[in-house]
Design an enzyme around this catalytic site. Structure first.
Site, PDB file in Angstrom:
ATOM      1  N   CYS A  16       0.825  -1.019   0.218  1.00  0.00           N
ATOM      2  CA  CYS A  16       0.132   0.322  -0.007  1.00  0.00           C
ATOM      3  C   CYS A  16       0.698   1.347   0.403  1.00  0.00           C
ATOM      4  O   CYS A  16       1.450   1.278   0.612  1.00  0.00           O
ATOM      5  CB  CYS A  16      -0.882   0.064   1.504  1.00  0.00           C
ATOM      6  N   GLU A  65      -3.426   1.172  -5.979  1.00  0.00           N
ATOM      7  CA  GLU A  65      -2.674   0.111  -6.463  1.00  0.00           C
ATOM      8  C   GLU A  65      -3.131   0.017  -7.748  1.00  0.00           C
ATOM      9  O   GLU A  65      -4.185   0.532  -8.805  1.00  0.00           O
ATOM     10  CB  GLU A  65      -3.677  -1.063  -5.625  1.00  0.00           C
TER      11      GLU A  65
END
Length: 314
Positions: A2, A129
């Site tokens: 992340c 992402e």
């Protein structure tokens, strides 16, 4: 991993969105900011990058002067700076924005604060992402809690439509934090609080996008257990973290890869069947303009590294 998030609620709405039921009184209450400076250090953003300060939830048993069972909000820098680091903070060059669950207790950077109960809940609207495409291209996606996600049982039932909308935006992720104290030569500098987001293997639903995901605290019970350092030691708390199929997602414009782009356009859904074209009237081109107010340090403003840079778990 992340490596980019969004957190856009203002300080007051963020408190409302993080309401919880106090076990001692049975009342639904809002967490409070630990102090006015921490509240002032938080600036909502559609494109949060490492080294930015973002809000985290802490339990009262981790903070001096706060009653046990109470929760507080505090801003911390994203990218853990370990307490054992010597010298200036800028001389620490390891990438600690994420901590892998499977190795987190093998590394002193994370093991030491976890043993001290330094667990937090990292708050965000969602995270970005990047999917690897052909010819080296990458397509970004924005991931967030599903609309129907339950977050608190009876608490949700008490909310009106606006409050439910606010709560549905808050993604809660397991984090580990530490407190770094400057050396004596820098006594005038305040201690720095910083955190890493713990990551787990990706759930089946998003495995096509990436092989890892944040350790998501799925609901009030999960948040309570993660923050409850009295009943759950480090090993027991870490054992609770699992991949979860609780997310929705949609594709967003590649311009989110530039950390200078702070516009709401960062989170807007795009149609992958339609090529994105620059808006000469001020749409995409305006993303390259600086924010109206310079709210980030020089270190943050020059952070233009690729969003999928490999994380080193030190």
């Amino acid at each position: 991993m992340c490596g980019r998030t969004a957190c856009t609620l203002g300080p007051e709405k963020l408190c409302r969105a993080c309401r919880y039921q106090n076990k001692a009184s049975g009342k639904t209450i809002e967490p409070r900011w630990i102090d006015e400076q921490s509240k002032a250090d938080y600036y909502p953003s559609f494109n949060v990058c490492p080294q930015n300060k973002t809000p985290v939830l802490l339990s009262g048993n981790q903070v001096d002067g706060v009653e046990e069972g109470e929760r507080v909000l505090q801003t911390m820098k994203w990218g853990l700076l370990p307490s054992w680091h010597k010298g200036h903070q800028r001389s620490f060059h390891f990438n600690t924005i994420n901590a892998r669950l499977d190795t987190v207790m093998e590394k002193a950077t994370y093991r030491n604060p976890l043993k001290k109960g330094r667990r937090c809940v990292v708050l965000a609207d969602g995270f970005y992402e990047w999917q690897k495409m052909d010819k080296g291209k990458k397509q970004p996606y924005f991931l967030y809690f599903k609309d129907e996600q339950e977050k608190g049982g009876d608490i949700v039932e008490e909310m009106d439509a606006e409050e439910k909308r606010i709560t549905s935006r808050i993604l809660t992720m397991a984090g580990v934090y530490d407190r770094w104290t400057p050396p004596k030569a820098m006594e005038s500098q305040e201690p720095i609080y910083s955190y890493s987001i713990i990551t787990v293997e990706a759930s089946k639903s998003i495995g096509w996008l990436h092989d890892r995901m944040p350790a998501i605290l799925d609901g009030e019970d999960a948040i309570e257990k993660w923050l409850n350092t009295g009943e759950y030691d480090a090993e027991a708390a870490l054992a609770l973290l699992k991949p979860t199929d609780c997310l929705s997602w949609h594709p967003v414009a590649p311009a989110v890869g530039n950390v200078k782009n702070k516009s709401e356009e960062c989170v807007k859904r795009i149609d992958l069947s339609t090529p994105t074209k620059p808006d000469t009237k001020g749409g995409l081109l305006n993303w390259l303009k600086p924010s109206p107010k310079k709210r980030h340090s020089v270190e943050e403003e020059t952070n233009e590294e690729p969003p999928c840079k490999k994380t080193i778990d030190f």
